[in-house]
Design a protein around this motif. Structure first.
Motif: not given
Ligand SMILES: N[C@@H](CCC(=O)N[C@@H](CS)C(=O)NCC(=O)O)C(=O)O
Length: 216
Positions: A15-20, A156-160, A194-205
């Protein structure tokens, strides 16, 4: 060169890579890897990544694995600017030190809990393992007393890396907002990207659903 990502969406590292990828607006071919079916242990996968982990990125013939290394590579090669991974040596060192904190401290602590649930059929989170996660939260809270984002004034990518880990551990060792006000505020800021839900949420759920179904 075509980009291909080997992934399992519930994995925090993936998911950190999806956010990137979403933050950079990249077009990437997605190849799911089913860890339960041991698709990461096939001779073909091991040839590409002897560490048998997801995510793994292919850029043409070039292969890179470890989400932190992948994310740094993607920003360096495809970023319109260096804001997610600054070229300035001191700013970059700060991002790196925070990614190593994720890789060496936060991720293994949650990984130990996930491993006990998935591999040892644990029905509860052990106190010792939860205490390791809590120590990580305390360190992260201290980091965030010094800066707006985990490695400085900008995302930054550290946040991701850290948000994908911490949003996962939150489901198993909850982050109390009164105890960790800085983490809570930072999580809200990350969720507003704006990209948080697409990048992290689906996989997190999916991660949360799987963990809750295994716990007693
Ligand atoms: N430091 C690595 C950790 C990757 C990792 O451990 N991924 C897990 C899924 S979250 C995995 O692939 N596990 C399978 C295995 O290690 O065999 C990264 O950031 O990419």
């Amino acid at each position: 060169m075509p980009l291909t990502l080997y992934y399992l969406e519930m994995s925090p590292a993936v998911r950190s890579t999806l956010l990137t990828i979403k933050a950079l607006g990249l077009d990437v071919e997605m190849k799911p890897v089913n860890l339960m079916a041991r698709e990461h242990m096939t001779p073909e996968y091991l040839k590409m990544n002897p560490l048998h982990t997801v995510p793994t990125l292919k850029d043409g013939d070039f292969v890179v694995f470890d989400s932190h290394a992948i994310n740094a590579y993607l920003v360096d090669k495809y970023g319109k600017d260096d804001s997610l991974y600054p070229k300035d040596l001191q700013k970059r060192a700060t991002v790196n030190q925070t990614m190593f904190f994720n890789c060496c401290d936060l991720f293994p602590s949650i990984g130990a809990i996930v491993g006990s649930i998935l591999k040892e059929n644990a029905k509860t989170v052990s106190k010792d393992k939860a205490a390791n996660v809590t120590q990580g939260y305390q360190k992260l809270e201290s980091l965030l007393e010094q800066s707006t984002y985990v490695a400085g004034p900008h995302v930054t990518i550290a946040d991701f890396a850290i948000v994908s880990t911490i949003s996962s551990s939150n489901a198993l060792v909850p982050i109390a907002s009164n105890r960790y006000p800085r983490i809570t505020e930072w999580l809200s800021k990350m969720q507003a990207l704006p990209y948080y839900h697409e990048g992290n949420d689906k996989g997190l759920n999916t991660f949360v659903t799987v963990m809750k179904s295994k716990l007693g």
